[in-house]
Design a protein around this motif. Structure first.
Motif, PDB file in Angstrom:
ATOM      1  N   GLY A 112      13.657  12.078  -5.249  1.00 19.06           N
ATOM      2  CA  GLY A 112      12.924  12.574  -4.125  1.00 19.06           C
ATOM      3  C   GLY A 112      11.461  12.144  -3.844  1.00 19.06           C
ATOM      4  N   ASP A 113      10.746  11.568  -4.972  1.00 22.00           N
ATOM      5  CA  ASP A 113       9.633  10.973  -4.663  1.00 22.00           C
ATOM      6  C   ASP A 113       9.821   9.612  -3.867  1.00 22.00           C
ATOM      7  N   MET A 114       8.644   8.841  -3.206  1.00 21.25           N
ATOM      8  CA  MET A 114       9.179   7.474  -2.748  1.00 21.25           C
ATOM      9  C   MET A 114       7.636   6.622  -2.839  1.00 21.25           C
ATOM     10  N   LEU A 115       7.929   5.504  -3.181  1.00 21.71           N
ATOM     11  CA  LEU A 115       6.887   4.446  -3.206  1.00 21.71           C
ATOM     12  C   LEU A 115       6.893   3.574  -1.836  1.00 21.71           C
ATOM     13  N   THR A 116       6.095   3.202  -1.412  1.00 19.20           N
ATOM     14  CA  THR A 116       5.994   2.088  -0.286  1.00 19.20           C
ATOM     15  C   THR A 116       5.006   1.109  -0.543  1.00 19.20           C
ATOM     16  N   CYS A 117       5.386  -0.271  -0.696  1.00 18.86           N
ATOM     17  CA  CYS A 117       4.383  -1.175  -1.323  1.00 18.86           C
ATOM     18  C   CYS A 117       4.181  -2.294   0.018  1.00 18.86           C
ATOM     19  N   CYS A 118       2.886  -2.638   0.124  1.00 24.40           N
ATOM     20  CA  CYS A 118       2.949  -3.786   1.078  1.00 24.40           C
ATOM     21  C   CYS A 118       2.139  -4.890   0.225  1.00 24.40           C
ATOM     22  N   GLU A 119       2.403  -6.227   0.623  1.00 17.65           N
ATOM     23  CA  GLU A 119       2.089  -7.327   0.008  1.00 17.65           C
ATOM     24  C   GLU A 119       2.233  -8.571   0.978  1.00 17.65           C
ATOM     25  N   LEU A 120       1.014  -9.041   1.340  1.00 19.50           N
ATOM     26  CA  LEU A 120       1.068 -10.233   2.257  1.00 19.50           C
ATOM     27  C   LEU A 120       1.381 -11.582   1.920  1.00 19.50           C
ATOM     28  N   HIS A 121       1.188 -11.885   0.557  1.00 23.62           N
ATOM     29  CA  HIS A 121       1.347 -13.107   0.186  1.00 23.62           C
ATOM     30  C   HIS A 121       2.994 -13.491   0.141  1.00 23.62           C
ATOM     31  N   PRO A 122       3.543 -14.452   0.880  1.00 20.89           N
ATOM     32  CA  PRO A 122       5.016 -14.715   0.982  1.00 20.89           C
ATOM     33  C   PRO A 122       5.689 -14.783  -0.208  1.00 20.89           C
ATOM     34  N   GLN A 123       5.121 -15.604  -1.158  1.00 20.28           N
ATOM     35  CA  GLN A 123       6.066 -15.736  -2.657  1.00 20.28           C
ATOM     36  C   GLN A 123       5.824 -14.417  -3.184  1.00 20.28           C
ATOM     37  N   ASP A 124       4.831 -13.718  -3.256  1.00 21.66           N
ATOM     38  CA  ASP A 124       4.799 -12.269  -4.114  1.00 21.66           C
ATOM     39  C   ASP A 124       5.431 -11.280  -3.538  1.00 21.66           C
ATOM     40  N   GLN A 125       5.594 -11.324  -2.207  1.00 21.42           N
ATOM     41  CA  GLN A 125       6.595 -10.146  -1.449  1.00 21.42           C
ATOM     42  C   GLN A 125       7.875 -10.391  -1.719  1.00 21.42           C
ATOM     43  N   GLN A 126       8.221 -11.659  -1.920  1.00 19.35           N
ATOM     44  CA  GLN A 126       9.706 -12.027  -2.370  1.00 19.35           C
ATOM     45  C   GLN A 126       9.991 -11.412  -3.697  1.00 19.35           C
ATOM     46  N   SER A 127       8.945 -11.936  -4.720  1.00 20.67           N
ATOM     47  CA  SER A 127       9.234 -11.518  -5.849  1.00 20.67           C
ATOM     48  C   SER A 127       9.342  -9.939  -6.098  1.00 20.67           C
ATOM     49  N   LEU A 128       8.407  -9.177  -5.341  1.00 20.08           N
ATOM     50  CA  LEU A 128       8.350  -7.771  -5.261  1.00 20.08           C
ATOM     51  C   LEU A 128       9.497  -7.309  -4.865  1.00 20.08           C
ATOM     52  N   LYS A 129      10.245  -7.818  -3.864  1.00 19.42           N
ATOM     53  CA  LYS A 129      11.504  -7.430  -3.261  1.00 19.42           C
ATOM     54  C   LYS A 129      12.454  -7.455  -4.036  1.00 19.42           C
ATOM     55  N   ARG A 130      12.532  -8.494  -4.968  1.00 17.53           N
ATOM     56  CA  ARG A 130      13.533  -8.783  -5.945  1.00 17.53           C
ATOM     57  C   ARG A 130      13.515  -7.715  -6.844  1.00 17.53           C
ATOM     58  N   LEU A 131      12.190  -7.359  -7.378  1.00 19.43           N
ATOM     59  CA  LEU A 131      12.078  -6.541  -8.601  1.00 19.43           C
ATOM     60  C   LEU A 131      12.869  -5.088  -8.042  1.00 19.43           C
ATOM     61  N   PHE A 132      12.512  -4.752  -6.808  1.00 19.94           N
ATOM     62  CA  PHE A 132      13.228  -3.338  -6.331  1.00 19.94           C
ATOM     63  C   PHE A 132      14.390  -3.376  -5.474  1.00 19.94           C
ATOM     64  N   ARG A 133      15.155  -4.564  -5.567  1.00 20.89           N
ATOM     65  CA  ARG A 133      16.308  -4.670  -4.648  1.00 20.89           C
ATOM     66  C   ARG A 133      17.210  -3.666  -4.957  1.00 20.89           C
ATOM     67  N   ASN A 134      17.341  -2.867  -6.222  1.00 20.98           N
ATOM     68  CA  ASN A 134      18.266  -1.918  -6.573  1.00 20.98           C
ATOM     69  C   ASN A 134      17.472  -0.564  -6.632  1.00 20.98           C
ATOM     70  N   THR A 135      16.444  -0.494  -6.244  1.00 19.17           N
ATOM     71  CA  THR A 135      15.669   0.854  -6.276  1.00 19.17           C
ATOM     72  C   THR A 135      15.567   1.532  -4.858  1.00 19.17           C
ATOM     73  N   PRO A 136      16.397   2.413  -4.308  1.00 18.09           N
ATOM     74  CA  PRO A 136      16.124   2.870  -3.086  1.00 18.09           C
ATOM     75  C   PRO A 136      14.884   3.618  -2.868  1.00 18.09           C
ATOM     76  N   ALA A 137      14.287   4.297  -4.124  1.00 19.90           N
ATOM     77  CA  ALA A 137      13.152   4.936  -3.673  1.00 19.90           C
ATOM     78  C   ALA A 137      11.798   4.277  -3.398  1.00 19.90           C
ATOM     79  N   VAL A 138      12.015   2.717  -3.630  1.00 20.22           N
ATOM     80  CA  VAL A 138      10.786   1.898  -3.554  1.00 20.22           C
ATOM     81  C   VAL A 138      11.097   1.122  -2.203  1.00 20.22           C
ATOM     82  N   SER A 139      10.181   1.012  -1.264  1.00 25.06           N
ATOM     83  CA  SER A 139      10.315   0.253  -0.088  1.00 25.06           C
ATOM     84  C   SER A 139       9.305  -0.976  -0.309  1.00 25.06           C
ATOM     85  N   VAL A 140       9.466  -2.302   0.173  1.00 28.52           N
ATOM     86  CA  VAL A 140       8.550  -3.276   0.144  1.00 28.52           C
ATOM     87  C   VAL A 140       8.307  -4.097   1.659  1.00 28.52           C
TER      88      VAL A 140
END
Ligand code: SAM
Length: 281
Positions: A112-140
């Motif tokens: 029920g808890d949620m995490l929203t992440c913002c990351e502006l660096h194009p490469q870093d945001q891709q890594s972050l999206k990959r890390l959480f691709r199977n984690t619905p509680a986290v949006s990037v």
């Protein structure tokens, strides 16, 4: 955007920030109602300390490197965070992997808890999206974290929560932007806890930052600082600071104890730990 957190991951400032962040999330977990976390400057989430970036500076050795040898259960104030770090390393087959703020927070969320992440660096945001691709509680979001303070607050999913602001301090006016973002975040999400990290190179910019918040009428602001040595040489990161708006009940004492324990592990006789109200409630 030249800053890459991989060079600094796990250093003394990260350790201080992540121990305090864990204590703040644990405080939110004391009540059953769900909460949201907004991490405005999230980084890549997971850092390989044996990789070229961390190896080139070796900064982690005087941070997490000094704590890995402590026995589990040695101090409860570090345990919640260190348990996660050790767990992450076990998951990576015992390799030196270090969880950044999004990986840390994601492991503290309850259903029920949620995490929203913002990351502006194009490469870093891709890594972050990959890390959480199977984690619905986290949006990037690949967006500006300061803009997100206006666009994403108040959170839609919960009435309680925390905003972590951890900018890279590459820009000359970062302290001013940070102060403005704290004020905006509090205006939009009055009940939220706001935790903002800042570097301590020398005193003047830190004082100006805190005075800007005071002069804007902000209240209930606690400053936590760990200075390795007197902040006299502006070319060095002499200390690490975190300002917490609306700190949860009991956090001041937990933070004071945590910084005292960290001073023992990370510092020497020149090192100081302080917990002070910039403005009381
Ligand atoms: N919070 C992370 C942690 O504790 O693991 C570390 C974050 S690092 C200090 C700052 C990050 O902010 C960098 O990855 C950088 O690319 C990113 N960044 C810089 N400017 C940004 C902005 N305006 N909005 C969002 N992210 C930004």
């Amino acid at each position: 955007m030249n800053y890459r957190h991989g060079y600094h991951a796990g250093n003394f400032a990260d350790v201080m920030k992540h121990v305090l962040l864990t204590a703040l999330i644990k405080a939110l977990c004391r009540k059953p109602a769900p909460f949201c976390v907004l991490d405005t400057h999230a980084g890549v989430g997971m850092y390989d300390l044996s990789g070229p970036q961390a190896r080139s500076t070796g900064e982690w050795r005087d941070g997490i490197g000094r704590l890995l040898g402590t026995s589990p259960g040695a101090d409860p104030v570090l345990d919640d965070w260190l348990d996660i770090v050790r767990h992450v390393m076990r998951e990576h087959g015992g390799e030196l992997f270090y969880p950044g703020s999004p990986a840390l927070v994601s492991r503290l969320l309850r259903p029920g808890d949620m995490l929203t992440c913002c990351e502006l660096h194009p490469q870093d945001q891709q890594s972050l999206k990959r890390l959480f691709r199977n984690t619905p509680a986290v949006s990037v979001h690949g967006r500006d974290g300061y803009e997100a303070v206006t666009a994403l607050l108040p959170p839609r999913h919960a009435k309680r929560g925390l905003v972590l602001m951890d900018p890279p301090f590459e820009q000359k006016d970062e302290f001013q932007r940070l102060a403005k973002a704290i004020i905006t975040a509090r205006r939009r999400f009055g009940t939220g806890i706001i935790a903002a990290w800042y570097p301590i190179k020398h005193r003047a910019p830190v004082r100006a930052f805190q005075n800007a918040l005071k002069d804007a009428g902000q209240r209930n602001l606690l400053a936590l600082e760990l200075t390795l040595r007197p902040p006299l040489d502006p070319s060095r990161l002499n200390g690490s600071g975190m300002i917490v708006a609306n700190p949860p009940f009991g956090f001041e004492d937990v933070a004071r104890h945590a910084l005292d324990v960290l001073r023992g592990h990370l510092g020497d006789e020149e090192t100081a730990a302080t917990v002070e109200w910039v403005v009381p409630e």
